[in-house]
Design an enzyme around this catalytic site. Sequence first.
Site, PDB file in Angstrom:
ATOM      1  N   LYS A  37     -96.264  43.936 -24.411  1.00  0.00           N
ATOM      2  CA  LYS A  37     -96.550  43.736 -22.985  1.00  0.00           C
ATOM      3  C   LYS A  37     -97.945  43.156 -22.784  1.00  0.00           C
ATOM      4  O   LYS A  37     -98.128  42.183 -22.039  1.00  0.00           O
ATOM      5  CB  LYS A  37     -96.407  45.045 -22.216  1.00  0.00           C
ATOM      6  CG  LYS A  37     -96.720  44.891 -20.732  1.00  0.00           C
ATOM      7  CD  LYS A  37     -96.672  46.216 -20.009  1.00  0.00           C
ATOM      8  CE  LYS A  37     -97.135  46.047 -18.577  1.00  0.00           C
ATOM      9  NZ  LYS A  37     -97.268  47.332 -17.899  1.00  0.00           N
ATOM     10  N   ASP A  40     -92.441  46.564 -19.376  1.00  0.00           N
ATOM     11  CA  ASP A  40     -92.810  47.853 -19.955  1.00  0.00           C
ATOM     12  C   ASP A  40     -91.606  48.792 -19.910  1.00  0.00           C
ATOM     13  O   ASP A  40     -90.502  48.398 -19.546  1.00  0.00           O
ATOM     14  CB  ASP A  40     -94.031  48.452 -19.261  1.00  0.00           C
ATOM     15  CG  ASP A  40     -93.796  48.767 -17.789  1.00  0.00           C
ATOM     16  OD1 ASP A  40     -92.633  48.759 -17.340  1.00  0.00           O
ATOM     17  OD2 ASP A  40     -94.779  49.014 -17.090  1.00  0.00           O
TER      18      ASP A  40
END
Length: 135
Positions: free
Chosen positions: A112, A130
């Site tokens: 991420k 996420d």
Amino acid sequence: MKMNRIFEYLDELFPNPKCELEFNNEFELLVATMLSAQTTDKKVNMVTKELFNKYNYESLKDANINDLEKILKPLGMSNKKARYLIDIANRYNGHILNDRDVLMEYSGVGRKVANIVLLELYNEPYMPVDTHVSR
């Protein structure tokens, strides 16, 4: 074809998306993004203002860990993030390559964080996702 429609719709919804983190250079973007784990961008912006007034990537290499932990305390996980910060400063050589795998070798940088940094720096078509998305 469906993906293009999705991207077009997202462009309509968010015509000029921008990163909420405040930064002046690629190193600051990397650090701010790494620090944003488990906290808000608002808190990160407050902390990085103090952090970057006191340190740059050269001085962070030899920073006092206790001083960093104190600065990072409002973000949570300050012990871990302080160690990550020193490691990132020691690995950073003045330029972030457009290579997600290399970026993910930095401490505290997962997919991420790497996606956000490369999206912001190189306009790469990465989707910063996420765990909330999979839930």
